[in-house]
Scaffold this motif. Structure first.
Motif, PDB file in Angstrom:
ATOM      1  N   ARG A 192       0.828  -1.202   0.000  1.00 59.40           N
ATOM      2  CA  ARG A 192       0.000   0.000   0.000  1.00 59.40           C
ATOM      3  C   ARG A 192       0.868   1.260   0.000  1.00 59.40           C
ATOM      4  NH1 ARG A 192      -5.320   0.570   3.667  1.00 59.40           N
ATOM      5  NH2 ARG A 192      -5.795  -1.239   2.400  1.00 59.40           N
ATOM      6  N   LEU A 193       1.955   1.237   0.745  1.00 65.36           N
ATOM      7  CA  LEU A 193       2.857   2.393   0.754  1.00 65.36           C
ATOM      8  C   LEU A 193       3.557   2.555  -0.589  1.00 65.36           C
ATOM      9  CD1 LEU A 193       4.430   2.020   4.299  1.00 65.36           C
ATOM     10  CD2 LEU A 193       2.918   3.849   3.527  1.00 65.36           C
ATOM     11  N   GLU A 194       3.985   1.461  -1.180  1.00 66.30           N
ATOM     12  CA  GLU A 194       4.712   1.524  -2.450  1.00 66.30           C
ATOM     13  C   GLU A 194       3.821   1.978  -3.603  1.00 66.30           C
ATOM     14  OE1 GLU A 194       8.025   1.021  -5.090  1.00 66.30           O
ATOM     15  OE2 GLU A 194       7.935   1.166  -2.919  1.00 66.30           O
ATOM     16  N   PHE A 195       2.607   1.433  -3.682  1.00 64.92           N
ATOM     17  CA  PHE A 195       1.756   1.665  -4.854  1.00 64.92           C
ATOM     18  C   PHE A 195       0.562   2.581  -4.600  1.00 64.92           C
ATOM     19  CE2 PHE A 195       3.647  -2.598  -5.462  1.00 64.92           C
ATOM     20  CZ  PHE A 195       4.433  -2.296  -6.557  1.00 64.92           C
ATOM     21  N   GLY A 196       0.306   2.922  -3.338  1.00 62.09           N
ATOM     22  CA  GLY A 196      -0.864   3.720  -3.007  1.00 62.09           C
ATOM     23  C   GLY A 196      -2.109   2.843  -2.952  1.00 62.09           C
ATOM     24  N   TYR A 197      -3.214   3.446  -2.477  1.00 64.93           N
ATOM     25  CA  TYR A 197      -4.464   2.678  -2.388  1.00 64.93           C
ATOM     26  C   TYR A 197      -5.632   3.651  -2.390  1.00 64.93           C
ATOM     27  CZ  TYR A 197      -7.935  -0.681  -0.877  1.00 64.93           C
ATOM     28  OH  TYR A 197      -9.036  -1.478  -0.804  1.00 64.93           O
ATOM     29  N   VAL A 198      -6.595   3.373  -3.254  1.00 64.87           N
ATOM     30  CA  VAL A 198      -7.806   4.178  -3.330  1.00 64.87           C
ATOM     31  C   VAL A 198      -8.987   3.228  -3.231  1.00 64.87           C
ATOM     32  CG1 VAL A 198      -9.200   5.730  -4.761  1.00 64.87           C
ATOM     33  CG2 VAL A 198      -6.706   5.926  -4.767  1.00 64.87           C
ATOM     34  N   GLY A 199      -9.872   3.494  -2.269  1.00 61.56           N
ATOM     35  CA  GLY A 199     -11.069   2.674  -2.128  1.00 61.56           C
ATOM     36  C   GLY A 199     -11.208   2.129  -0.729  1.00 61.56           C
ATOM     37  N   PRO A 200     -12.267   1.330  -0.507  1.00 56.73           N
ATOM     38  CA  PRO A 200     -12.493   0.768   0.824  1.00 56.73           C
ATOM     39  C   PRO A 200     -11.637  -0.474   1.064  1.00 56.73           C
ATOM     40  CG  PRO A 200     -14.266   0.155  -0.649  1.00 56.73           C
ATOM     41  CD  PRO A 200     -13.363   1.065  -1.419  1.00 56.73           C
ATOM     42  N   SER A 213     -11.083  -4.049   3.645  1.00 59.87           N
ATOM     43  CA  SER A 213     -11.971  -5.133   4.064  1.00 59.87           C
ATOM     44  C   SER A 213     -12.810  -4.766   5.284  1.00 59.87           C
ATOM     45  CB  SER A 213     -11.162  -6.397   4.367  1.00 59.87           C
ATOM     46  OG  SER A 213     -10.243  -6.152   5.418  1.00 59.87           O
ATOM     47  N   LEU A 214     -12.410  -3.732   6.013  1.00 57.13           N
ATOM     48  CA  LEU A 214     -13.183  -3.286   7.180  1.00 57.13           C
ATOM     49  C   LEU A 214     -14.123  -2.135   6.832  1.00 57.13           C
ATOM     50  CD1 LEU A 214     -10.357  -3.384   9.873  1.00 57.13           C
ATOM     51  CD2 LEU A 214     -12.112  -5.108   9.416  1.00 57.13           C
ATOM     52  N   GLY A 215     -14.153  -1.738   5.556  1.00 57.06           N
ATOM     53  CA  GLY A 215     -15.048  -0.677   5.129  1.00 57.06           C
ATOM     54  C   GLY A 215     -14.472   0.720   5.237  1.00 57.06           C
ATOM     55  N   ARG A 216     -13.223   0.842   5.696  1.00 55.69           N
ATOM     56  CA  ARG A 216     -12.586   2.154   5.769  1.00 55.69           C
ATOM     57  C   ARG A 216     -12.213   2.586   4.352  1.00 55.69           C
ATOM     58  NH1 ARG A 216      -8.196   0.192  10.080  1.00 55.69           N
ATOM     59  NH2 ARG A 216      -8.102  -1.334   8.412  1.00 55.69           N
ATOM     60  N   VAL A 217     -12.419   3.852   4.035  1.00 57.44           N
ATOM     61  CA  VAL A 217     -12.145   4.352   2.689  1.00 57.44           C
ATOM     62  C   VAL A 217     -10.826   5.127   2.708  1.00 57.44           C
ATOM     63  CG1 VAL A 217     -12.993   5.800   0.807  1.00 57.44           C
ATOM     64  CG2 VAL A 217     -14.612   4.459   2.169  1.00 57.44           C
ATOM     65  N   TYR A 218      -9.985   4.817   1.730  1.00 53.75           N
ATOM     66  CA  TYR A 218      -8.663   5.441   1.630  1.00 53.75           C
ATOM     67  C   TYR A 218      -8.492   6.124   0.292  1.00 53.75           C
ATOM     68  CZ  TYR A 218      -7.237   2.758   5.715  1.00 53.75           C
ATOM     69  OH  TYR A 218      -7.130   2.241   6.972  1.00 53.75           O
ATOM     70  N   ASN A 219      -7.707   7.161   0.303  1.00 60.28           N
ATOM     71  CA  ASN A 219      -7.235   7.825  -0.902  1.00 60.28           C
ATOM     72  C   ASN A 219      -5.754   8.128  -0.674  1.00 60.28           C
ATOM     73  OD1 ASN A 219      -7.021   9.023  -3.352  1.00 60.28           O
ATOM     74  ND2 ASN A 219      -8.034  10.919  -2.770  1.00 60.28           N
ATOM     75  N   GLN A 220      -4.979   7.073  -0.560  1.00 59.78           N
ATOM     76  CA  GLN A 220      -3.567   7.179  -0.177  1.00 59.78           C
ATOM     77  C   GLN A 220      -2.692   7.190  -1.429  1.00 59.78           C
ATOM     78  OE1 GLN A 220      -2.315   4.174   2.549  1.00 59.78           O
ATOM     79  NE2 GLN A 220      -0.171   4.704   2.367  1.00 59.78           N
ATOM     80  N   PRO A 221      -1.886   8.216  -1.612  1.00 61.52           N
ATOM     81  CA  PRO A 221      -0.986   8.247  -2.772  1.00 61.52           C
ATOM     82  C   PRO A 221       0.166   7.262  -2.567  1.00 61.52           C
ATOM     83  CG  PRO A 221      -0.536  10.110  -1.357  1.00 61.52           C
ATOM     84  CD  PRO A 221      -1.737   9.397  -0.771  1.00 61.52           C
ATOM     85  N   PRO A 222       0.811   6.875  -3.653  1.00 62.13           N
ATOM     86  CA  PRO A 222       1.978   6.000  -3.511  1.00 62.13           C
ATOM     87  C   PRO A 222       3.181   6.762  -2.962  1.00 62.13           C
ATOM     88  CG  PRO A 222       1.625   6.544  -5.810  1.00 62.13           C
ATOM     89  CD  PRO A 222       0.482   7.141  -5.047  1.00 62.13           C
ATOM     90  N   TYR A 223       3.933   6.087  -2.128  1.00 61.72           N
ATOM     91  CA  TYR A 223       5.210   6.601  -1.634  1.00 61.72           C
ATOM     92  C   TYR A 223       6.275   5.579  -2.014  1.00 61.72           C
ATOM     93  CZ  TYR A 223       2.342   9.845   0.992  1.00 61.72           C
ATOM     94  OH  TYR A 223       1.437  10.804   1.339  1.00 61.72           O
ATOM     95  N   ALA A 224       6.650   5.618  -3.281  1.00 67.10           N
ATOM     96  CA  ALA A 224       7.583   4.617  -3.812  1.00 67.10           C
ATOM     97  C   ALA A 224       8.905   4.674  -3.059  1.00 67.10           C
ATOM     98  CB  ALA A 224       7.795   4.846  -5.295  1.00 67.10           C
TER      99      ALA A 224
END
Length: 142
Positions: free
Chosen positions: A95-103, A105-116
């Protein structure tokens, strides 16, 4: 003594097969240990570079250092093959390397940019590793 390309007394051609075989055996004797040394060294350098890249922006912020400490490397020798594994068991690595957008498995929503931090480390260390392995292939054990 016969010279290369001249027939031997009693027939047959001159062969230096024994000399070539001895040279190949001598090279094989140092090639695997040299390869193990190079792979071990560059796996350690890759791990170190990843940890450095994971020490704040543009890489991930790691205030506790737990994520950085989780990176390890292993070197395996199987027959005549040498492999290295550099990685982390921490779930946030991808998730840190590639980022993550969306919910999640626990329903939390993320809009995390990648930190390669892994990709740039590989790009830095790979050319040096290829050069070092090339020197071994060229017959230079150092």
């Amino acid at each position: 003594m016969a010279t290369p390309g001249t027939p031997r007394p009693g027939g047959g051609a001159f062969s230096n097969a024994d000399e070539i075989a001895a040279q190949l055996q001598a090279r094989a004797a140092w090639m695997l240990p040299s390869a193990v040394s190079v792979v071990r060294h560059y796996a350690m350098l890759l791990e170190t570079q990843i940890k450095a890249n994971a020490s704040g922006r543009p890489g991930p912020n790691t205030p506790t250092g737990d994520y950085r400490r989780s990176w390890t490397h292993e070197v395996h020798v199987t027959g005549d093959a040498v492999t290295a594994i550099v990685g982390t068991a921490k779930p946030q690595g991808r998730r840190l390397e590639f980022g993550y957008v969306g919910p999640d498995s626990l329903g939390r929503v993320y809009n995390q940019p990648p930190y390669a931090h892994v990709g740039p480390a590989v790009e830095t260390v790979s050319p040096l590793f290829v050069q070092a392995i090339g020197r071994i292939a060229d017959g230079n054990p150092t």
